[in-house]
Every structure is written in C-alpha cells, then in structure tokens.
Design a protein around this motif. Structure first.
Motif, PDB file in Angstrom:
ATOM      1  N   LEU A   1      -7.926  -0.094 -12.737  1.00 16.39           N
ATOM      2  CA  LEU A   1      -8.153  -1.098 -11.884  1.00 16.39           C
ATOM      3  C   LEU A   1      -9.639  -1.318 -11.359  1.00 16.39           C
ATOM      4  O   LEU A   1     -10.183  -0.081 -10.822  1.00 16.39           O
ATOM      5  N   SER A   2     -10.122  -2.426 -11.109  1.00 16.04           N
ATOM      6  CA  SER A   2     -11.210  -2.394 -10.045  1.00 16.04           C
ATOM      7  C   SER A   2     -11.083  -2.103  -8.934  1.00 16.04           C
ATOM      8  O   SER A   2      -9.929  -2.085  -8.495  1.00 16.04           O
ATOM      9  N   LEU A   3     -12.165  -1.799  -8.117  1.00 11.56           N
ATOM     10  CA  LEU A   3     -11.676  -1.497  -6.695  1.00 11.56           C
ATOM     11  C   LEU A   3     -10.997  -2.836  -5.904  1.00 11.56           C
ATOM     12  O   LEU A   3     -10.177  -2.540  -5.161  1.00 11.56           O
ATOM     13  N   GLU A   4     -11.515  -4.001  -6.116  1.00 10.47           N
ATOM     14  CA  GLU A   4     -10.843  -5.127  -5.577  1.00 10.47           C
ATOM     15  C   GLU A   4      -9.510  -5.379  -5.874  1.00 10.47           C
ATOM     16  O   GLU A   4      -8.871  -5.533  -5.169  1.00 10.47           O
ATOM     17  N   LYS A   5      -9.275  -5.168  -7.279  1.00  8.57           N
ATOM     18  CA  LYS A   5      -7.943  -5.219  -7.719  1.00  8.57           C
ATOM     19  C   LYS A   5      -7.179  -4.249  -7.446  1.00  8.57           C
ATOM     20  O   LYS A   5      -5.980  -4.429  -6.776  1.00  8.57           O
ATOM     21  N   SER A   6      -7.438  -3.074  -7.370  1.00 10.42           N
ATOM     22  CA  SER A   6      -6.849  -2.059  -6.578  1.00 10.42           C
ATOM     23  C   SER A   6      -6.371  -2.043  -5.244  1.00 10.42           C
ATOM     24  O   SER A   6      -5.301  -1.848  -4.722  1.00 10.42           O
ATOM     25  N   LEU A   7      -7.201  -2.831  -4.429  1.00  8.43           N
ATOM     26  CA  LEU A   7      -6.877  -3.110  -3.065  1.00  8.43           C
ATOM     27  C   LEU A   7      -5.925  -4.366  -2.932  1.00  8.43           C
ATOM     28  O   LEU A   7      -5.002  -3.959  -1.972  1.00  8.43           O
ATOM     29  N   GLU A   8      -5.881  -5.247  -3.602  1.00  2.64           N
ATOM     30  CA  GLU A   8      -5.011  -5.996  -3.916  1.00  2.64           C
ATOM     31  C   GLU A   8      -3.452  -5.558  -4.143  1.00  2.64           C
ATOM     32  O   GLU A   8      -2.501  -6.059  -3.509  1.00  2.64           O
ATOM     33  N   LYS A   9      -3.555  -4.758  -5.093  1.00  3.84           N
ATOM     34  CA  LYS A   9      -2.232  -3.875  -5.192  1.00  3.84           C
ATOM     35  C   LYS A   9      -1.901  -3.134  -4.265  1.00  3.84           C
ATOM     36  O   LYS A   9      -0.612  -3.037  -4.144  1.00  3.84           O
ATOM     37  N   PHE A  10      -2.721  -2.516  -3.672  1.00  2.00           N
ATOM     38  CA  PHE A  10      -2.276  -1.531  -2.499  1.00  2.00           C
ATOM     39  C   PHE A  10      -1.646  -2.270  -1.237  1.00  2.00           C
ATOM     40  O   PHE A  10      -0.667  -1.979  -1.031  1.00  2.00           O
ATOM     41  N   ASN A  11      -2.191  -3.589  -1.234  1.00  2.00           N
ATOM     42  CA  ASN A  11      -1.909  -4.480  -0.058  1.00  2.00           C
ATOM     43  C   ASN A  11      -0.380  -4.895  -0.234  1.00  2.00           C
ATOM     44  O   ASN A  11       0.448  -5.103   0.314  1.00  2.00           O
ATOM     45  N   GLU A  12      -0.362  -5.361  -1.839  1.00  2.00           N
ATOM     46  CA  GLU A  12       1.122  -5.767  -2.069  1.00  2.00           C
ATOM     47  C   GLU A  12       2.110  -4.653  -2.180  1.00  2.00           C
ATOM     48  O   GLU A  12       3.289  -4.918  -1.719  1.00  2.00           O
ATOM     49  N   GLY A  13       1.665  -3.436  -2.442  1.00  3.92           N
ATOM     50  CA  GLY A  13       2.814  -2.470  -2.386  1.00  3.92           C
ATOM     51  C   GLY A  13       2.799  -2.279  -0.903  1.00  3.92           C
ATOM     52  O   GLY A  13       4.270  -1.802  -0.873  1.00  3.92           O
ATOM     53  N   MET A  14       2.111  -2.211  -0.024  1.00  8.13           N
ATOM     54  CA  MET A  14       2.395  -1.954   1.369  1.00  8.13           C
ATOM     55  C   MET A  14       3.545  -2.957   2.127  1.00  8.13           C
ATOM     56  O   MET A  14       4.401  -2.472   2.813  1.00  8.13           O
ATOM     57  N   ALA A  15       3.324  -4.238   1.551  1.00  4.27           N
ATOM     58  CA  ALA A  15       4.320  -5.305   1.882  1.00  4.27           C
ATOM     59  C   ALA A  15       5.653  -4.830   1.182  1.00  4.27           C
ATOM     60  O   ALA A  15       6.702  -5.010   2.076  1.00  4.27           O
ATOM     61  N   LEU A  16       5.964  -4.557   0.129  1.00  8.77           N
ATOM     62  CA  LEU A  16       6.949  -4.107  -0.598  1.00  8.77           C
ATOM     63  C   LEU A  16       7.501  -2.808   0.198  1.00  8.77           C
ATOM     64  O   LEU A  16       8.708  -2.871   0.304  1.00  8.77           O
ATOM     65  N   VAL A  17       6.642  -2.033   0.532  1.00  6.39           N
ATOM     66  CA  VAL A  17       7.299  -0.717   1.187  1.00  6.39           C
ATOM     67  C   VAL A  17       7.831  -1.335   2.385  1.00  6.39           C
ATOM     68  O   VAL A  17       8.854  -0.919   3.108  1.00  6.39           O
TER      69      VAL A  17
END
Length: 81
Positions: free
Chosen positions: A25-41
């Motif tokens: 994933l690109s850096l931008e996409k990785s950050l989006e996924k990370f943020n989504e993951g944190m919300a799921l956590v």
C-alpha cells in the motif's frame, strides 16, 4: 445498514492487518487503513468491556447466578444500587 458485530469488526481488522503487512500500500493508503484499524480496535475493546461487565454482574449477584441486564446504550451504567 445492520449494526456491526464484534465478529465482523475483528474479521475486518484481521484483513486490514494483512493488507498493512503486505507492504504493497502507498503511505496515504496505509494511514487510512491504520486509522480504520484503530477505530475497529476501539469498537472491539468496547464490546469486550461490556461483555466483561455482564459476566461480573452475573457472578457477583449475592452468590447466585442471576441475569442482570447490562445497560449498553447509556454509557455502560447499570440499574444496580
């Protein structure tokens, strides 16, 4: 849309983890996924805390196993004195 379940959130979190670990994933996409993951956590932790509180209510009711409804919608406050 139906209410999200713990199992759905956990499955999505596992998928996001796989995507992030792939390194594709690109850096931008990785950050989006990370943020989504944190919300799921956060969501999963909340559901686990609610389940723990329900179990504690059952186990600490005058030594008898008595079901006491857990107030999920009002911030986790029960009707117990």
């Amino acid at each position: 849309m139906a209410k999200k379940t713990f199992e759905q959130a956990l499955a999505r979190l596992e998928h996001i983890t796989d995507e992030l670990e792939s390194g594709e994933l690109s850096l931008e996409k990785s950050l989006e996924k990370f943020n989504e993951g944190m919300a799921l956590v956060h969501f999963c932790n909340s559901r686990l805390d609610e389940a723990k509180a329900q179990v504690e209510l059952l186990l600490h009711q005058d030594g008898d196993l008595v079901g006491v409804p857990f107030a999920e919608e009002d911030g986790g406050h029960s009707n117990l004195p």
